[in-house]
Structures are given as structure tokens and as C-alpha cells.
Design a protein around this motif. Structure first.
Motif, PDB file in Angstrom:
ATOM      1  N   UNK A 171      -0.830  -7.941  -2.889  1.00  0.00           N
ATOM      2  CA  UNK A 171      -2.200  -7.466  -2.734  1.00  0.00           C
ATOM      3  C   UNK A 171      -2.401  -6.783  -1.398  1.00  0.00           C
ATOM      4  N   UNK A 172      -1.820  -7.327  -0.346  1.00  0.00           N
ATOM      5  CA  UNK A 172      -1.939  -6.684   0.974  1.00  0.00           C
ATOM      6  C   UNK A 172      -1.274  -5.318   0.981  1.00  0.00           C
ATOM      7  N   UNK A 173      -0.087  -5.235   0.409  1.00  0.00           N
ATOM      8  CA  UNK A 173       0.606  -3.954   0.333  1.00  0.00           C
ATOM      9  C   UNK A 173      -0.185  -2.943  -0.501  1.00  0.00           C
ATOM     10  N   UNK A 174      -0.716  -3.396  -1.627  1.00  0.00           N
ATOM     11  CA  UNK A 174      -1.488  -2.504  -2.492  1.00  0.00           C
ATOM     12  C   UNK A 174      -2.751  -2.016  -1.790  1.00  0.00           C
ATOM     13  N   UNK A 175      -3.410  -2.909  -1.048  1.00  0.00           N
ATOM     14  CA  UNK A 175      -4.628  -2.517  -0.333  1.00  0.00           C
ATOM     15  C   UNK A 175      -4.331  -1.478   0.742  1.00  0.00           C
ATOM     16  N   UNK A 176      -3.244  -1.670   1.479  1.00  0.00           N
ATOM     17  CA  UNK A 176      -2.880  -0.707   2.517  1.00  0.00           C
ATOM     18  C   UNK A 176      -2.554   0.648   1.902  1.00  0.00           C
ATOM     19  N   UNK A 177      -1.813   0.646   0.813  1.00  0.00           N
ATOM     20  CA  UNK A 177      -1.490   1.902   0.134  1.00  0.00           C
ATOM     21  C   UNK A 177      -2.756   2.591  -0.373  1.00  0.00           C
ATOM     22  N   UNK A 178      -3.705   1.801  -0.871  1.00  0.00           N
ATOM     23  CA  UNK A 178      -4.963   2.378  -1.355  1.00  0.00           C
ATOM     24  C   UNK A 178      -5.768   2.981  -0.202  1.00  0.00           C
ATOM     25  N   UNK A 179      -5.827   2.287   0.926  1.00  0.00           N
ATOM     26  CA  UNK A 179      -6.509   2.833   2.101  1.00  0.00           C
ATOM     27  C   UNK A 179      -5.850   4.140   2.547  1.00  0.00           C
ATOM     28  N   UNK A 180      -4.526   4.147   2.580  1.00  0.00           N
ATOM     29  CA  UNK A 180      -3.814   5.364   2.970  1.00  0.00           C
ATOM     30  C   UNK A 180      -4.149   6.523   2.034  1.00  0.00           C
ATOM     31  N   UNK A 181      -4.240   6.210   0.744  1.00  0.00           N
ATOM     32  CA  UNK A 181      -4.577   7.235  -0.247  1.00  0.00           C
ATOM     33  C   UNK A 181      -5.975   7.801   0.007  1.00  0.00           C
ATOM     34  N   UNK A 182      -6.936   6.918   0.273  1.00  0.00           N
ATOM     35  CA  UNK A 182      -8.303   7.365   0.548  1.00  0.00           C
ATOM     36  C   UNK A 182      -8.356   8.202   1.827  1.00  0.00           C
ATOM     37  N   UNK A 183      -7.636   7.775   2.850  1.00  0.00           N
ATOM     38  CA  UNK A 183      -7.632   8.525   4.104  1.00  0.00           C
ATOM     39  C   UNK A 183      -7.025   9.916   3.921  1.00  0.00           C
ATOM     40  N   UNK A 184      -6.004  10.015   3.072  1.00  0.00           N
ATOM     41  CA  UNK A 184      -5.420  11.328   2.781  1.00  0.00           C
ATOM     42  C   UNK A 184      -6.451  12.218   2.092  1.00  0.00           C
ATOM     43  N   UNK A 185      -7.178  11.655   1.132  1.00  0.00           N
ATOM     44  CA  UNK A 185      -8.201  12.434   0.426  1.00  0.00           C
ATOM     45  C   UNK A 185      -9.281  12.924   1.387  1.00  0.00           C
ATOM     46  N   UNK A 186      -9.700  12.062   2.308  1.00  0.00           N
ATOM     47  CA  UNK A 186     -10.728  12.463   3.275  1.00  0.00           C
ATOM     48  C   UNK A 186     -10.191  13.562   4.191  1.00  0.00           C
ATOM     49  N   UNK A 187      -8.939  13.423   4.628  1.00  0.00           N
ATOM     50  CA  UNK A 187      -8.339  14.461   5.470  1.00  0.00           C
ATOM     51  C   UNK A 187      -8.281  15.797   4.727  1.00  0.00           C
ATOM     52  N   UNK A 188      -7.962  15.754   3.446  1.00  0.00           N
ATOM     53  CA  UNK A 188      -7.914  16.981   2.644  1.00  0.00           C
ATOM     54  C   UNK A 188      -9.305  17.598   2.527  1.00  0.00           C
ATOM     55  N   UNK A 189     -10.330  16.758   2.324  1.00  0.00           N
ATOM     56  CA  UNK A 189     -11.701  17.261   2.226  1.00  0.00           C
ATOM     57  C   UNK A 189     -12.139  17.945   3.515  1.00  0.00           C
ATOM     58  N   UNK A 190     -11.816  17.345   4.644  1.00  0.00           N
ATOM     59  CA  UNK A 190     -12.145  17.984   5.917  1.00  0.00           C
ATOM     60  C   UNK A 190     -11.421  19.317   6.060  1.00  0.00           C
ATOM     61  N   UNK A 191     -10.159  19.347   5.656  1.00  0.00           N
ATOM     62  CA  UNK A 191      -9.387  20.585   5.763  1.00  0.00           C
ATOM     63  C   UNK A 191      -9.941  21.675   4.846  1.00  0.00           C
TER      64      UNK A 191
END
Length: 206
Positions: A162-182
Motif C-alpha cells: 500500500x505504501x509503494x502504491x500510494x507513492x507511485x500514485x502521488x508520483x503519477x499525479x505530480x507528473x500530470x500537474x507538471x504536464x498541465x503547467x507545461x
């Protein structure tokens, strides 16, 4: 804190740089900060979060000051209160929508990544089998019976997944936000500096 310190300073830069440069720089810095945050692990430390958050504050200060000034600079004084209220309402509403979408992505992403990770945790996997045997043996050595030790080992494994999955999910969301800003960077070309005058300007964007 970075936003609080920088907002009075970047306000003085507006007349010299204009909204395009400031908003563009803010979007680029914010995208960079979220890209940094997209490389988190379960072993993340204080400084791994400090610097991306600092850059995020810098980017947001540049964006918010420039956008607010460009949006309200051409408004007549009698209409300023209503205009500022409308601007804040729109920003708050769409900010809340963005947070809700990010939370949805986080929840669904956690479940998806957990499912992918669980697929690899089979009894036939030598790494999984070795980990379970080692943890179970350690708990039995501490006094637990075989059944209790096995259940506790499974619970620990599930917690790690669960911890690994949560971190991967956060990373995924952060990538999406970075793409939106770009992707928002080309939109700064629509901005132009509005000079506060007695007459309101018809538009603030080309």
C-alpha cells in the motif's frame, strides 16, 4: 513562506517584466517543482520535499501576482470590489475542481498500482517466498505461533504494498500537474500588460 516573502518583491517586477514573462517563468518553475516531486520513494526525506516546495512557492508567487494585476489593472475603481470578488470566486472554484480531480486520480491510481504490485506477489516468486519465510521465522523466534506469524507477515507485506502504491500514485499525479503547467505555457502569449487608467480596457488578452 516562499510565497509570503516573494509576493511583495515580485509585485515590483511587474512593471518591468510584464505579465507574459512573469507568468511564463512561474509556470516553468512550478512545472519543474512538480517534476521533482514526481520522483518520490518510500524513503523520502525532509530535504527531498523542501526544495520542490520552495520552488513551488516561487512559481506560485510569480503566477498569482502577475495574473491578479493583469486581470484587475484595467478595472474602474467603482467596479473593483465586484471584479476582485468575481476573480477570487473563479480561482477558488476551479482550484477546488482541480483538487477534486487530483484526489480522484490519487485514489484510483493507488488502487491500480496496488493491483499491479499484487500480481507479482505470488508464492512462486522467489523474492516473495524468501521475504515471507524470513519474516515469519523472525516472528516465530519472537514467540508467535506459526499461524499468527504468517498472518502478521502478510499484514506487513500488505502495508508495504500500500505504501509503494500510494507513492507511485502521488508520483503519477505530480507528473500530470507538471504536464498541465507545461501545456499552459503557450497561453501566456494571450496576456498583455494592462495599464490602469480612468477608462476600462475592453480586453486584457489579444
Amino acid at each position: 513562506l516562499a510565497m509570503a516573502v516573494l509576493m511583495p518583491i515580485v509585485g515590483r517586477w511587474y512593471n518591468a517584466l510584464g505579465p507574459r514573462v512573469m507568468v511564463g517563468a512561474g509556470l516553468a518553475v512550478s512545472a519543474f517543482s512538480f517534476f521533482q516531486l514526481s520522483h518520490l520513494t518510500v524513503d523520502v526525506g525532509y530535504w527531498d520535499l523542501f526544495w520542490p516546495q520552495l520552488w513551488q512557492g516561487v512559481g506560485f508567487a510569480l503566477i498569482f501576482v502577475a495574473l491578479s494585476t493583469a486581470a484587475l489593472a484595467a478595472i474602474e475603481k467603482p467596479k473593483m470590489t465586484a471584479a476582485a470578488g468575481l476573480y477570487n470566486v473563479v480561482r477558488q472554484v476551479f482550484g477546488s475542481v482541480g483538487i477534486a480531480l487530483a484526489a480522484t486520480q490519487l485514489t484510483s491510481g493507488t488502487n491500480t498500482y496496488r493491483a499491479h504490485l499484487v500480481e507479482k506477489l505470488t508464492p512462486g516468486n522467489p523474492i516473495t517466498r524468501g521475504w515471507m519465510q524470513g519474516v515469519t521465522a523472525g516472528m516465530q523466534a519472537a514467540g508467535a505461533d506459526a499461524y499468527t506469524a504468517s498472518r502478521r507477515a502478510l499484514a506487513l507485506l500488505d502495508g508495504d504494498v500500500m505504501r509503494q502504491a500510494a507513492v507511485l500514485a502521488y508520483n503519477h499525479v505530480f507528473v500530470l500537474v507538471a504536464i498541465l503547467f507545461s501545456l499552459s505555457l503557450p497561453l501566456v502569449l494571450l496576456l498583455r500588460a494592462a495599464k490602469a487608467t480612468g477608462e476600462p480596457m475592453e480586453i486584457i488578452a489579444d
